[in-house]
Scaffold this motif. Structure first.
Motif, short mmCIF file in Angstrom:
data_model
loop_
_atom_site.label_atom_id
_atom_site.label_comp_id
_atom_site.label_asym_id
_atom_site.label_seq_id
_atom_site.Cartn_x
_atom_site.Cartn_y
_atom_site.Cartn_z
N HIS A 95 0.67 -1.32 0.06
CA HIS A 95 0.06 0.11 0.22
C HIS A 95 0.86 1.32 0.02
CE1 HIS A 95 -3.68 -2.01 0.51
NE2 HIS A 95 -3.25 -3.00 1.19
N LEU A 96 2.08 1.15 -0.13
CA LEU A 96 3.14 2.26 -0.02
C LEU A 96 2.82 3.12 -1.07
CD1 LEU A 96 5.16 2.90 2.22
CD2 LEU A 96 6.82 1.84 0.84
N THR A 97 2.60 4.47 -0.90
CA THR A 97 2.40 5.61 -2.04
C THR A 97 3.89 6.51 -2.07
OG1 THR A 97 1.19 6.93 -0.60
CG2 THR A 97 -0.17 5.45 -1.94
N LYS A 98 4.30 6.68 -0.71
CA LYS A 98 5.70 7.47 -0.63
C LYS A 98 6.65 6.97 0.01
CE LYS A 98 2.89 11.70 -0.56
NZ LYS A 98 2.54 13.03 -0.01
N LEU A 99 7.82 6.85 -0.55
CA LEU A 99 8.96 6.19 -0.13
C LEU A 99 10.28 7.00 -0.32
CD1 LEU A 99 10.59 3.79 0.96
CD2 LEU A 99 10.76 2.84 -1.24
N TYR A 100 10.77 7.57 1.04
CA TYR A 100 11.79 8.53 0.93
C TYR A 100 13.22 7.75 1.31
CZ TYR A 100 8.52 12.11 0.81
OH TYR A 100 7.26 13.01 0.34
N ILE A 101 13.97 7.38 0.70
CA ILE A 101 15.20 6.61 1.16
C ILE A 101 16.45 7.31 0.71
CG2 ILE A 101 14.37 4.51 0.88
CD1 ILE A 101 15.08 4.29 -2.02
N GLY A 102 16.56 8.83 0.55
CA GLY A 102 17.62 9.52 0.34
C GLY A 102 18.67 9.49 1.52
N GLY A 103 19.82 9.70 1.14
CA GLY A 103 21.03 9.90 2.12
C GLY A 103 21.31 8.55 2.68
N ASN A 104 21.38 7.44 1.90
CA ASN A 104 21.56 6.02 2.29
C ASN A 104 22.83 5.52 1.63
OD1 ASN A 104 19.69 4.90 4.75
ND2 ASN A 104 18.48 5.90 3.19
N ARG A 105 23.07 4.24 1.64
CA ARG A 105 24.21 3.66 1.08
C ARG A 105 23.96 2.73 -0.04
NH1 ARG A 105 27.35 2.80 6.73
NH2 ARG A 105 27.54 4.85 7.22
N LEU A 106 22.74 3.09 -0.86
CA LEU A 106 22.22 2.28 -1.98
C LEU A 106 23.12 2.37 -3.12
CD1 LEU A 106 18.59 2.78 -1.46
CD2 LEU A 106 19.80 0.95 -0.66
N VAL A 107 23.54 1.43 -3.59
CA VAL A 107 24.33 1.23 -4.89
C VAL A 107 23.43 1.00 -6.00
CG1 VAL A 107 26.26 0.23 -5.94
CG2 VAL A 107 26.46 0.74 -3.85
N VAL A 108 22.45 -0.11 -5.80
CA VAL A 108 21.32 -0.50 -6.85
C VAL A 108 20.11 -0.32 -6.05
CG1 VAL A 108 20.44 -2.56 -7.87
CG2 VAL A 108 23.13 -2.43 -7.28
N LEU A 109 19.38 0.41 -6.93
CA LEU A 109 17.98 0.86 -6.59
C LEU A 109 17.21 -0.29 -7.01
CD1 LEU A 109 16.01 2.69 -5.35
CD2 LEU A 109 15.62 3.97 -7.53
N GLU A 110 16.80 -1.29 -6.01
CA GLU A 110 16.10 -2.47 -6.37
C GLU A 110 15.05 -2.85 -5.44
OE1 GLU A 110 18.82 -5.54 -6.66
OE2 GLU A 110 19.91 -5.09 -4.70
N GLY A 111 14.21 -3.94 -5.66
CA GLY A 111 13.27 -4.16 -4.21
C GLY A 111 11.87 -3.44 -4.36
N LEU A 112 11.62 -2.95 -5.60
CA LEU A 112 10.58 -2.13 -5.66
C LEU A 112 9.27 -2.67 -6.26
CD1 LEU A 112 12.32 1.48 -6.24
CD2 LEU A 112 11.56 0.49 -4.01
N HIS A 113 9.74 -4.01 -6.81
CA HIS A 113 8.82 -4.65 -7.68
C HIS A 113 7.43 -4.94 -7.16
CE1 HIS A 113 11.37 -7.42 -5.91
NE2 HIS A 113 10.50 -8.28 -5.98
N ASN A 114 7.08 -4.97 -6.05
CA ASN A 114 5.92 -5.18 -5.45
C ASN A 114 4.98 -3.93 -4.81
OD1 ASN A 114 6.11 -7.86 -5.77
ND2 ASN A 114 6.73 -8.17 -3.53
#
Length: 190
Positions: A95-114
């Motif tokens: 049900h997530l409509t807004k996701l704020y993940i700035g300022g982390n250590r992500l090298v690959v933006l993944e895991g959003l397919h659901n």
């Protein structure tokens, strides 16, 4: 149980606990929870907070996303400025409509397919190794292309917009501070 104590402390002013209200009942009625800036290294057990719709976890020390499985009703999740390297643990947040993940250590933006209801994705300023750029996972992008309205990828070392074609509902695309030679991207409208 440390997280439960953090929850009670965090909500004491905004959602006071009723006199003689059992702790589990109090936690069950929470819809908003602010656990930001609490030096948390893990989310812990928030299973009793099954009505949560908005969860603030920014500016902590989170390196993993565990404990969110019970938060199936979340619509907004704020995870900025943590130490996340992966987005494992989001698949049940449908049900997530807004996701704020700035300022982390992500090298690959993944895991959003659901996340088929996601409308806003803010993934700016990832702490990348020198000379690297954020990699955009094609599987996650295919899902995002159908519904994303706001996409923030500022300051992620991007050199190309090739993977950003085909967005159907995108209204806002923020790309400042990248290394783009060309700004050509083909967006489509539904």
């Amino acid at each position: 149980m440390a997280t439960t104590l953090h929850i009670v402390e965090a909500c004491r002013k905004t959602t006071p606990r009723r006199r003689d209200e059992p702790l589990e009942q109090y936690l069950a009625r929470l819809t908003h929870l602010n656990l930001s800036q609490r030096h948390l290294s893990a989310v812990g057990d928030i299973a009793h907070c099954h009505r949560l719709m908005v969860l603030y976890l920014y500016q902590n020390n989170l390196s993993q996303l565990r404990g969110l499985r019970s938060c199936a009703h979340l619509t907004q999740l704020y995870l900025q400025d943590n130490a996340l390297e992966r987005l494992d643990g989001l698949s049940t947040l449908t049900h997530l409509t807004k996701l704020y993940i700035g300022g982390n250590r992500l090298v690959v933006l993944e895991g959003l397919h659901n996340l088929h209801k996601l409308r806003e994705l803010h993934a700016e300023r990832q702490e990348l190794p020198p000379g690297e750029e954020l990699i955009l996972d094609p599987r996650s992008l295919r899902t995002a292309q159908r519904q994303l309205e706001v996409l923030n990828l500022e300051h992620n070392g991007l050199t190309s917009l090739h993977s950003l074609h085909g967005f159907q509902k995108l209204r806002t695309l923020r790309l400042g501070g990248n290394h783009l030679a060309h700004l050509h991207v083909r967006l489509t409208r539904a």
